[in-house]
Design an enzyme around this catalytic site. Sequence first.
Site, PDB file in Angstrom:
ATOM      1  N   GLU A 172      38.542  18.480  38.957  1.00  0.00           N
ATOM      2  CA  GLU A 172      37.732  18.886  37.632  1.00  0.00           C
ATOM      3  C   GLU A 172      36.141  18.255  37.888  1.00  0.00           C
ATOM      4  O   GLU A 172      35.938  17.239  37.250  1.00  0.00           O
ATOM      5  CB  GLU A 172      38.459  18.341  36.679  1.00  0.00           C
ATOM      6  CG  GLU A 172      39.696  19.138  36.450  1.00  0.00           C
ATOM      7  CD  GLU A 172      40.241  18.769  35.105  1.00  0.00           C
ATOM      8  OE1 GLU A 172      39.912  18.147  34.255  1.00  0.00           O
ATOM      9  OE2 GLU A 172      41.412  19.567  34.767  1.00  0.00           O
ATOM     10  N   GLU A 377      47.153  22.055  37.394  1.00  0.00           N
ATOM     11  CA  GLU A 377      47.533  21.266  36.154  1.00  0.00           C
ATOM     12  C   GLU A 377      47.834  22.446  35.122  1.00  0.00           C
ATOM     13  O   GLU A 377      47.004  23.239  34.905  1.00  0.00           O
ATOM     14  CB  GLU A 377      46.686  20.287  35.902  1.00  0.00           C
ATOM     15  CG  GLU A 377      46.278  19.146  36.875  1.00  0.00           C
ATOM     16  CD  GLU A 377      45.164  18.213  36.241  1.00  0.00           C
ATOM     17  OE1 GLU A 377      44.972  18.301  34.867  1.00  0.00           O
ATOM     18  OE2 GLU A 377      44.700  17.570  36.988  1.00  0.00           O
TER      19      GLU A 377
HETATM   20  C1  GBH Z   1      42.840  17.042  33.220  1.00  0.00           C
HETATM   21  O1  GBH Z   1      41.758  17.082  32.200  1.00  0.00           O
HETATM   22  C2  GBH Z   1      42.899  15.832  34.042  1.00  0.00           C
HETATM   23  O2  GBH Z   1      42.696  16.428  35.457  1.00  0.00           O
HETATM   24  C3  GBH Z   1      43.909  14.926  34.034  1.00  0.00           C
HETATM   25  O3  GBH Z   1      43.457  13.635  34.792  1.00  0.00           O
HETATM   26  C4  GBH Z   1      44.322  14.611  32.271  1.00  0.00           C
HETATM   27  O4  GBH Z   1      45.149  13.614  32.216  1.00  0.00           O
HETATM   28  C5  GBH Z   1      44.692  16.048  32.034  1.00  0.00           C
HETATM   29  O5  GBH Z   1      43.804  17.079  31.972  1.00  0.00           O
HETATM   30  C6  GBH Z   1      45.035  15.751  30.408  1.00  0.00           C
HETATM   31  O6  GBH Z   1      43.877  15.571  29.736  1.00  0.00           O
HETATM   32  O7  GBH Z   1      36.208  19.987  24.693  1.00  0.00           O
HETATM   33  O8  GBH Z   1      34.120  20.577  25.414  1.00  0.00           O
HETATM   34  O9  GBH Z   1      35.035  18.616  26.182  1.00  0.00           O
HETATM   35  C7  GBH Z   1      41.561  17.764  31.337  1.00  0.00           C
HETATM   36  C8  GBH Z   1      40.060  17.879  30.709  1.00  0.00           C
HETATM   37  C9  GBH Z   1      39.992  18.627  28.426  1.00  0.00           C
HETATM   38  C10 GBH Z   1      38.361  19.008  30.069  1.00  0.00           C
HETATM   39  C11 GBH Z   1      39.526  19.649  27.630  1.00  0.00           C
HETATM   40  C12 GBH Z   1      37.782  19.904  29.345  1.00  0.00           C
HETATM   41  C13 GBH Z   1      37.499  20.769  26.874  1.00  0.00           C
HETATM   42  C14 GBH Z   1      36.141  21.020  26.994  1.00  0.00           C
HETATM   43  N1  GBH Z   1      39.972  18.874  29.789  1.00  0.00           N
HETATM   44  N2  GBH Z   1      38.114  19.715  27.876  1.00  0.00           N
HETATM   45  S1  GBH Z   1      35.289  19.951  25.757  1.00  0.00           S
END
Ligand code: GBH
Length: 473
Positions: A172, A377
């Site tokens: 990511e 994931e």
């Molecule tokens: C993943 O991140 C990670 O790889 C992992 O380490 C983590 O523990 C897991 O998921 C659970 O969170 O709302 O505009 O910010 C996910 C991260 C979360 C990134 C939702 C994008 C939405 C965009 N994602 N987010 S915003």
Amino acid sequence: SPSTSPSPSVNFPPGFLWGAATAAYQVEGGAREGGRTPSIWDVFARIPGKVLGGDTGDTATDHYHRHHEDVALMAELGLGAYRFSVSWPRVQPTGRGPASRHGLDFYRALVDDLLAHGIQPMLTLYHWDLPQELEAAGGWPERETAHRFADYAHLVAEALGDRVELWTTLNEPWCSAFLGYGSGVHAPGRTDEVAALRAAHHLNLAHGLGAAALRAALPGRARLSVALNPSAVRARTASPEDVDAARRVDALATRIFTDPMLHGVYPEDLLADTAGITDWSFVYDGDPDTINHPLDALGINYYAPTVVSGTTDSRPSRTDGHGGGERSPWPGADRVAFHQPPGKRTAMDWSVDPTGLYDLLTRFAREAPGLPLVVTENGAAYDDKPDGDGVVHDPDRIAYLHAHLDAVRRAIADGADVRGYFLWSLLDNFEWAYGYSKRFGAVYVDYATQARTPKSSARWYSQVARSGQLPPF
Ligand code: GBH
């Protein structure tokens, strides 16, 4: 998904990889052991207010000491694969120069244990824990960091290439760039949109240089991938403003990575949308080709879709799911509003909508024909608690997993070449800015004792993994 009449069991393709995932900083602990130096997360977690409850990954789930027990648990659950990440400051403490033998020994022992149990290791080189020394030298906004990453990739490949076949460069990069340097809700906590865009490019370059370094160091059987979090973005209505908002977010979240990685170009609309912020002169001639290293699989991390509309308000309401940073993680998309779709939510307040996963898998199947896909994931946080008998019932997680696996199954039926699925996460763990308050594990962790208790979802997933069949819901 739930229906009125029970559906029959459905089979996944033979050889489909059934796994679970973790990341080094979220599970290892052992933060000061074996010569490990601080990463940006060790430093960030100590800044008051950055992580809920002041939590840190100092101990996490103590996987550094309990990996043997954890691998036995994976074997008991019948998992075929385990996706983990290597802590860069554990194996190359200054971010440059020689490897740490202790650090590499830890991963050698982990991998040997997995192999002895018939579990395929899938190794991610970078899941957000940059050595602090490299951040002090400028971090991802500096081009030099991409070259340091390629050296680190080479060093890990030399040490583990004889026993690991599945390699992932980055996890990511959107989060590293835009949450780390844009909104500042992740380490290193900088809030500078130019730095965020520079970081995105240098992460792309790190991916390309790192993939080339892996390819050069590894025997022919190595398979290379990257794990992205492409946005399943939808316009709230079919109005031109809303459709344009969705296009901007798609460029900034997804195509900024997939266009150079898969096609060797940056999207023209992205360059135009961000022209008021930067002229992108940090992209050198030849960089897009370097980034476009041929891959053996594309990893997709998926949790929830994003719904957007166009707005004239330059400080729109926004849901960021990351503890509410002050700054937007979307440079060049000020006039985009983010909405919570109606319907079920998880403990993160993210909506439950497996159609986003189906859409992404079928999109990349069309966009990159011949490139296998892996769900690297997928999972959900819920407020899990042991009952009086110490049993953890998590029917909501089972429903979430079932619905998302059904979406994977539908994507495969419609032609997507999906080779595996990794549940996030094996264990409850350090959920970044939320600390230990959010539980994503199939296995419950009692942080006071570090006791592991498989939740009912772990038992359910174990059946799916062993049989290769999704039962009726
Ligand atoms: C993943 O991140 C990670 O790889 C992992 O380490 C983590 O523990 C897991 O998921 C659970 O969170 O709302 O505009 O910010 C996910 C991260 C979360 C990134 C939702 C994008 C939405 C965009 N994602 N987010 S915003």
